[in-house]
Structure formats: structure tokens, C-alpha cells
Design an enzyme around this catalytic site. Sequence first.
Site, PDB file in Angstrom:
ATOM      1  N   PRO A   2     122.450  20.720  86.039  1.00 44.67           N
ATOM      2  CG  PRO A   2     124.653  20.581  86.772  1.00 44.67           C
ATOM      3  CD  PRO A   2     123.786  20.433  85.622  1.00 44.67           C
ATOM      4  CD  GLU A   3     118.336  25.569  87.444  1.00 44.60           C
ATOM      5  OE1 GLU A   3     117.765  26.666  88.124  1.00 44.60           O
ATOM      6  OE2 GLU A   3     117.197  24.974  86.834  1.00 44.60           O
ATOM      7  NE  ARG A 112     121.112  17.397  75.621  1.00 44.13           N
ATOM      8  CZ  ARG A 112     120.165  18.351  75.712  1.00 44.13           C
ATOM      9  NH1 ARG A 112     119.403  18.279  76.924  1.00 44.13           N
ATOM     10  NH2 ARG A 112     119.674  19.090  75.000  1.00 44.13           N
TER      11      ARG A 112
END
Length: 270
Positions: A2-3, A112
Site C-alpha cells: 500500500p501507498e 512477505r
Amino acid sequence: MPELPEVETIRRSLESYIVGKTIEDVQVPQPRLRRPVPVAELKRWALGQRIVRLDRRGKYLLWHLQNNAVVAIHLGMSGRLGYYTEVTACEKHTHVIVTFAEGGVLHFRDPRRFGSFDVFEPGRACLQQMGVEPLSADYSRDYFSAKCGDSKRAIKTLLMDQKIVVGVGNIYATEALFLAGIHPLRPGLSLQPDEVQRLCAAVVTILNRAVARGGTTLNDFRDARGEPGFFQMDLAVYDQAGKACPNCGTAIRKIVFNGRSAYVCETCQQ
DNA sequence: CCTATGACCTGAACGC
DNA sequence: TGCGTTCAGGTCATAG
């Protein structure tokens, strides 16, 4: 993943579920993230505390607790927050489970493990190194010029530097440069004042549009309720290699630098 | 100081 | 079907 727009979307959707609630329990089935989850500190400062406010700083989600401690969550590339009204089986890669006294549980998953889940004790300054918020009055052409006007670094790299401006990542940097008509590889010092002006305005436009649409659905973005974002229609260049530029029809090119992909219309972006 | 590069992780998509 | 390769929205340490 996400940004800024995705984190803001998550903040807004989560706010209605957890602000005002009391943290009854914190379980950490898998502490390994970018940094290990500070389990003891987290329990020490968060247990029994009411969440008084949810905030966002750049790509971080901040929980302000009644005792002035702050829980700071970064979703990295693959982090997800899932809110459930009932106790729910722990899925693979679940790192933290927060249970609320008034009901409801929150799961933090991150396959991740590039994300983080931290707590800052009351009164301790956090996230000091970060640049300005692009959707605040602090963000201006003059500020950006002062930070980038002498730099030989590529303008796209500067846009994504969280010490300068927070929240802008690979997608929105790429899209903003296209909207401003500026090539991603241009050194910062090569930009004329009107180009800096256009770029700053483009960043604000792109981010506001994305926030209004609830973030980007590229692969698997979901907000805290599991709803997809609604932004899929107008990524002009990101991930559009070979497709026609929406302005001029030239084929969009993918270029790679700094280990990241960028997408550019060589006609519109000089 | 500045800049570039690789490391850190798993999983999805694709080619053979 | 399965195996190998490549790539992914982000930082961070380190080398030059």
C-alpha cells in the site's frame, strides 16, 4: 503493497470498528517481520488501553492509545489487516491478533514480512525522520524545490524518498510523473520551476483521486472489511507496457532503474 | 555527504 | 502436472 491512498482507506474503514474500543488481548503467533514484533512492550503498553484515535503518517497506520502510547503499523508490500466480529481461525502468515473487550478481533497478516508492528511508549517521539505529508499545507513547490532542486538523483527516486515526501510509492510516483509530463529519469536539478509546480500539483491530484476511490485494486488490495478498492480504471501508465498512451497513442514503455519498474510515454514525458 | 545496489521474504503468473 | 524463472505496491544496510 500500500501507498498513502491504500493506508488512508484502511484507516477510514477500520476507524469505525476499533476507535473507542479497549484492547483486551494481544497474541503474536509469528513475531518475525521486518523487525521482530516487540511482544512484551506491546502487551505492556497496549493491554487494557482504549484506542482514542486512528491516524496515518505516510504509509504508517497509528493507533493513539488512552495512555498516549502509539501502535505503529506498516503494511510493507503484502500486509493485510482483517477485522472480524467473531473469533476466527488464524490464517497462514498471521503475525498479530488483537482482541477487543467490546467484541471484535483484528488479524495482521503479512506473507512477505516486509511490514512492521511496533509500539512507542507514552511520550516517545516516533517517525521523526519522515518528510512532509503531500496532502497538507506543508507540501509546496518551494519545499519540493528546496529538497530536490540541487539533486542529481532521478526525479522519480526523489518523489519516492520518504524523507522528503511521505506516502508516494511506485504506482503514484509513476502516475504523477505522467500527469505532469515529466520523464522519470530527469535529475531533480534539471526541473524548471513550472515543472516542479506541475509535478507537485500532479501528486496532489493523483493522491486525492485515489483516496476518493478507496485505493488501487491491482492484485489483491482490500480494505479492513475485505472490500476491494475502486481505482482500477484509470492507471494511465503503471503496468501498462505496450498499451497506447491515453494522450497521444504512443506505446507505453517499461524502464527499470533503482531496482524498480517505471512506465513512461516517451512522447508526453520529456 | 550522496548514490546505487542487493538483501530481505513469499506467492502468483508464466514458460517449458 | 510440475518445475524453474521472474516479478511484485517497500525499506534498509552497506559499498563505493
